[in-house]
Design an enzyme around this catalytic site. Structure first.
Site, short mmCIF file in Angstrom:
data_model
loop_
_atom_site.label_atom_id
_atom_site.label_comp_id
_atom_site.label_asym_id
_atom_site.label_seq_id
_atom_site.Cartn_x
_atom_site.Cartn_y
_atom_site.Cartn_z
N GLU A 1 0.85 -0.93 0.14
CA GLU A 1 -0.11 -0.08 0.01
C GLU A 1 0.88 1.52 -0.08
O GLU A 1 0.84 2.15 0.83
CB GLU A 1 -1.17 -0.22 1.01
CG GLU A 1 -1.98 -1.01 1.05
CD GLU A 1 -3.24 -1.19 2.03
OE1 GLU A 1 -3.30 -0.34 2.90
OE2 GLU A 1 -4.05 -2.05 1.84
N GLU B 1 -4.93 -8.44 -1.09
CA GLU B 1 -5.63 -8.27 0.12
C GLU B 1 -6.94 -8.29 -0.42
O GLU B 1 -7.39 -7.36 -1.10
CB GLU B 1 -5.12 -7.30 0.93
CG GLU B 1 -3.71 -7.41 1.58
CD GLU B 1 -3.52 -6.12 2.60
OE1 GLU B 1 -4.50 -5.68 3.02
OE2 GLU B 1 -2.25 -6.01 2.82
#
Ligand code: AHR
Length: 530
Positions: A207, A332
């Protein structure tokens, strides 16, 4: 896959009525392959967060809880059962504040550090345990051993925000350099592993648009090029995974790829995949086990959005990477609900996933199967005690969740050829369902064995369906069904078998095959063809 939604009256146009009153139809087209379903689509994710590692995976060698060298035995056994192909570690956001050197060498001498998640207000209520202050008992050797025991490949997420490119290449050296060749191999041997692990999958940050450095897509592309320009190989085909977009951040995908190739398209050869993250629901989405029917439909509709995300990011990637060398890695995904206050606060983001989450998982895995040509890997977040968990474990108590059952039911898709399948079913009329089709699913073929998985999101109505396999005869059929008359059904530590799949012996082979998909269900049909 083409999906046609018919009103009940419209269906008669394509499906002649039989004595079985079908209101839906499935056409399997074995001669229209989409691609081989990478087993890695059925991957998992373990972060140093809440109860995932400490108590979930790692109980310690001296624990009374059955373990194999400190790793929870029940977890290993269940991962083998579902043929877990790959496990991602150590984060998540934790990865970009983790120094892998803290987790190697003698366990008694490893440093204690503040965990990335220690600032989360929910953890303030928790005692000062390993969830707040990382003891580093579980490090690289322990994770590699866990993967080996489970039969899975390791996928490491490297720290890009707070370590250097040199640290990354030295971690690769630690994991992969042959026995006796480097000081790093020597250090690894002192930890009990003279032979390389080896590790093929390397995430370059996590991220990076947020907790992983707050970069823009083009800033990150420069970092990605720098980190991957030289890394020791030892004859291994290293697969680098770039931090990808958050949900529908198409600007990230575009800017990353445009900047990546600024010095030439050869840079695409350094990228195995770009990592999309998408959680439906999201933090503060309410309880996993207490909700109104509207919330059921809303969440399932949200889950189905994964298809649009896969298609849209893929299209943008293809404008630059015209040969589609780079694949999607959805490392994810899952449904995210509120932390369950009945579970101790140190188990941050821990709750009991229920039947609704099982349907989310079925819908999502079916999307990945249908896009087997695009999705090379996916990792459910997370494996145990956290978010879309397959397991809940607190000390010596352990339960599988309905999500585990979905992974178990879907395991036969691994390595099969995904084939185009036309599902013609009415759209749901409940407002919160936003036109979600009454059936969705995927189909794979291995020889004469067909695996068809179908989700029926309708709480009340079964879907009587006529199933055809083009130009083939169905000679035998078995049905495995996960459902309940209670949409809130779930397993708990006190009641671990409350929700389990069952064989449906009412199924009768035939061409066409007539089958009624139960309300609120995930179903697997195993068909044999002549
Ligand atoms: O899975 C929990 C967190 O969600 C991960 O650490 C992070 O990558 C994501 O935002």
């Amino acid at each position: 896959m083409l999906r046609r939604h018919f009103l009940l009256s419209g269906l008669a146009l394509v499906a002649p009525r039989t004595s079985f009153s079908a209101n839906a139809r499935i056409d399997i087209l074995p001669d229209e392959p989409i691609g081989v379903i990478s087993p890695h689509i059925y991957g998992h994710f373990t972060e140093h967060i809440g109860g995932v590692i400490y108590d979930g995976v790692w109980v310690g060698e001296s624990s009374k809880i059955p373990n194999v060298g400190g790793i929870r035995k029940a977890l290993i056994d269940h991962l083998k059962q579902i043929k877990a192909p790959v496990i991602r570690w150590p984060g998540g956001c934790f990865a970009d504040s983790y120094n892998w050197r803290d987790g190697v060498g003698p366990r008694s001498q490893r440093p204690r550090r503040t965990n990335f998640w220690a600032n989360d207000p929910y953890l303030w209520k928790a005692p000062d345990g390993p969830q707040k202050y990382e003891p580093n008992e579980f490090g690289t050797n322990e994770f590699a051993r866990f993967c080996k025991l489970a039969g899975a490949e390791p996928y490491f997420a490297a720290n890009l925000r707070s370590l250097e490119a040199f640290d990354f290449s030295e971690w690769v050296e630690y994991c992969n350099s042959p026995a006796g060749t480097t000081s790093m191999a020597g250090l690894r041997a002192q930890g009990g592993s003279p032979d390389p692990f080896p590790v093929r999958f390397w995430g370059v940050g996590n991220e990076s648009w947020g907790c992983g450095g707050n970069f823009t897509g083009d800033e990150y592309a420069v970092e990605f090029r720098r980190y991957t320009e030289w890394v020791p190989r030892y004859g291994l085909n290293l697969n680098f995974i770039a931090s990808g977009p958050n949900v529908a951040d198409y600007a990230w995908t575009r800017s990353f790829f445009e900047k990546l190739i600024e010095k030439g398209k050869g840079a695409l050869r350094h990228v195995f995949g770009t990592a999309l993250h998408y959680y439906c629901g999201g933090p503060a989405s309410g309880s996993s086990t207490q909700f109104a029917p509207d919330a059921w439909y809303r969440l399932l509709h949200d889950a189905a959005r994964m298809e649009e995300l896969v298609n849209n990011h893929w299209q943008i990637m293809g404008e630059i990477d015209t040969q589609h060398h780079v694949k999607l890695v959805v490392d994810e995904w899952g449904a995210w609900h509120d932390t369950d206050p009945s579970i101790a606060p140190s188990y941050l983001f821990g709750y009991y996933p229920g039947l609704r989450d099982a349907l989310v998982s079925g819908i999502t895995l079916d999307i990945f199967n249908r896009h087997a040509d695009k999705v090379a890997m996916a990792n459910d977040a997370q494996l145990i005690n956290n978010i879309n968990a397959l397991f809940v474990a607190v000390e010596d108590r352990f339960t599988v969740t309905p999500i585990f059952h979905v992974f178990d039911m879907y395991a036969p898709h691994q390595g099969g050829t995904s084939v185009r399948t036309v599902i013609s079913a009415p759209a749901l009329t409940q407002a919160a369902a936003h036109g979600l089709p009454a059936l969705s699913g995927s189909c794979s073929v291995q020889g004469s064995h067909v695996v068809l998985t179908i989700v029926n999101p309708d709480i009340q109505n079964a879907q009587e369906t006529e199933i055809n396999v083009r130009n083939r005869r169905i000679t035998s059929a078995r049905a495995t069904v996960l459902t309940s008359s209670d949409i809130h059904a779930h397993n708990t530590l006190d009641s671990p078998n409350a929700l389990e799949p069952k064989e449906d012996n009412s199924i009768k082979a035939g061409s066409p095959l007539n089958y009624s998909f139960a309300p609120a269900s995930v179903t697997r049909l195993d068909l044999m063809l002549a």
